[in-house]
Design an enzyme around this catalytic site. Structure first.
Site, PDB file in Angstrom:
ATOM      1  N   CYS A   1     -72.321  -0.183 -11.998  1.00 54.34           N
ATOM      2  CA  CYS A   1     -72.438   0.963 -11.107  1.00 54.34           C
ATOM      3  C   CYS A   1     -71.850   2.188 -11.799  1.00 54.34           C
ATOM      4  O   CYS A   1     -70.660   2.219 -12.129  1.00 54.34           O
ATOM      5  CB  CYS A   1     -71.717   0.717  -9.781  1.00 54.34           C
ATOM      6  SG  CYS A   1     -72.086   1.988  -8.551  1.00 54.34           S
TER       7      CYS A   1
ATOM      8  N   HIS B   1     -72.984  -0.878   1.421  1.00 54.85           N
ATOM      9  CA  HIS B   1     -72.517   0.487   1.608  1.00 54.85           C
ATOM     10  C   HIS B   1     -73.024   1.072   2.918  1.00 54.85           C
ATOM     11  O   HIS B   1     -73.769   0.424   3.651  1.00 54.85           O
ATOM     12  CB  HIS B   1     -72.949   1.366   0.423  1.00 54.85           C
ATOM     13  CG  HIS B   1     -74.440   1.422   0.240  1.00 54.85           C
ATOM     14  ND1 HIS B   1     -75.120   0.546  -0.580  1.00 54.85           N
ATOM     15  CD2 HIS B   1     -75.387   2.229   0.768  1.00 54.85           C
ATOM     16  CE1 HIS B   1     -76.414   0.820  -0.547  1.00 54.85           C
ATOM     17  NE2 HIS B   1     -76.605   1.850   0.259  1.00 54.85           N
TER      18      HIS B   1
ATOM     19  N   TYR C   1     -72.241   5.813   0.456  1.00 59.30           N
ATOM     20  CA  TYR C   1     -70.861   5.660  -0.011  1.00 59.30           C
ATOM     21  C   TYR C   1     -70.387   4.251   0.321  1.00 59.30           C
ATOM     22  O   TYR C   1     -70.818   3.655   1.312  1.00 59.30           O
ATOM     23  CB  TYR C   1     -69.920   6.672   0.658  1.00 59.30           C
ATOM     24  CG  TYR C   1     -70.145   8.099   0.226  1.00 59.30           C
ATOM     25  CD1 TYR C   1     -69.565   8.606  -0.928  1.00 59.30           C
ATOM     26  CD2 TYR C   1     -70.955   8.945   0.983  1.00 59.30           C
ATOM     27  CE1 TYR C   1     -69.773   9.918  -1.325  1.00 59.30           C
ATOM     28  CE2 TYR C   1     -71.174  10.258   0.598  1.00 59.30           C
ATOM     29  CZ  TYR C   1     -70.582  10.740  -0.558  1.00 59.30           C
ATOM     30  OH  TYR C   1     -70.800  12.038  -0.947  1.00 59.30           O
ATOM     31  N   THR C   2     -69.480   3.742  -0.500  1.00 56.36           N
ATOM     32  CA  THR C   2     -68.896   2.423  -0.267  1.00 56.36           C
ATOM     33  C   THR C   2     -67.444   2.575   0.175  1.00 56.36           C
ATOM     34  O   THR C   2     -66.629   3.114  -0.587  1.00 56.36           O
ATOM     35  CB  THR C   2     -68.943   1.549  -1.539  1.00 56.36           C
ATOM     36  OG1 THR C   2     -70.280   1.467  -2.017  1.00 56.36           O
ATOM     37  CG2 THR C   2     -68.416   0.144  -1.249  1.00 56.36           C
TER      38      THR C   2
END
Length: 282
Positions: free
Chosen positions: A256, A84, A101-102
């Site tokens: 996740c 990320h 954030y990815t």
């Protein structure tokens, strides 16, 4: 006379050999330069770099897709699969905030990268994204993360995601399925509160249709609509048994989601016989 002709032919052969050798060196150097430039990417793990927002697409009342431009049309972000980036912005009080954030894009998507962001009413970084307009820039640093992936390292992945925790799962699944040399199977359980909360549903359903038998997705809703054929409530041990690969040395379960969900899933997986080595939490 024969000796002179022989020497001249030898000179020609030597010059030709030198020319071929020089050409080979030039080609090799160019290929190395190209590959190193290509693989390096645009990220800096130590320093924030600015990327311009070129498109903002509202997906629902609190979710938007942000498209950021890379320096050139052939540039790649340079983010390893499953890792990320850190994004820096300002909250409603003007104070600096940094959050991971990815991206939903891969390095096969050249010239840009995308973030699908769910903006929460009280979220500090959510405020920054809510205020962003086309032409604004986002400060980004990376890559970050512990996840390492090599094609074929496991026979199958089970994935358990909640809410915006879908983004690293989507990134990994895309990378696997779009690589013709990677035969890994992917089994995803994706939990949300309501139907409207499901992120990337169109993209996930498209992967399931394009790669039948290789990618399966099972949606779970806490508050489902009247007509619903997915799971209801919270992700249970029974759902994991049905929709994820059984414990084995050549599988891995990726998790996740919100902290309470991650804690509950860890307990379920332990009870079902998944060792710590068979699990990874983003």
């Amino acid at each position: 006379m024969m000796d002179l002709e022989f020497l001249q032919s030898m000179d020609v052969q030597i010059l030709a050999g030198v020319a071929v050798a020089v050409l080979a060196v030039v080609v090799t150097a160019a290929a190395f330069l190209f590959s190193s430039k290509k693989s390096k990417g645009c990220l800096d793990p130590e320093n924030f770099k600015e990327f311009k927002l070129v498109k903002r697409q509202q997906l629902s009342h609190n979710v938007a897709k942000f498209t950021f431009e890379l320096p050139t049309p052939t540039s790649v972000l340079g983010l390893p699969i499953g890792q990320h980036i850190s994004c820096r912005g300002n909250d409603s009080q003007g104070e600096e905030v940094i959050k991971p954030y990815t991206p939903t894009t891969l390095d096969s998507d050249v010239g840009y990268f995308e973030l699908v962001i769910k903006m929460y009413p009280q979220g500090r970084m959510s405020h920054h994204f809510r205020e962003m307009r086309v032409g604004d820039s986002l400060a980004v640093k990376g890559p970050k993360g512990r996840f390492k992936y090599q094609p074929g390292q496991v026979r199958a992945f089970g994935m358990i995601a909640g809410g915006s925790g879908i983004t690293p799962m989507f990134q990994v699944a895309r990378a696997i399925l779009e690589n013709p040399k990677d035969m890994t199977n992917v089994h995803l359980i994706y939990a949300n509160v309501t139907y409207d909360d499901i992120l990337l549903k169109e993209e996930l359903d498209s992967l399931a249709a394009k790669y039948p038998g290789r990618f399966n997705v099972y949606y779970v809703l806490n508050q489902p609509p009247e007509v619903w054929n997915g799971g209801v409530g919270f992700v249970s041990k029974e759902m994991i048994q049905t929709h994820c690969p059984a414990p084995a040395q050549d599988i891995q379960i990726l998790r996740c989601g919100p902290p309470p969900m991650n804690k509950a899933m860890a307990a379920h997986l332990e009870a079902l016989g998944y060792s710590p080595e068979m699990q990874f939490q983003f």
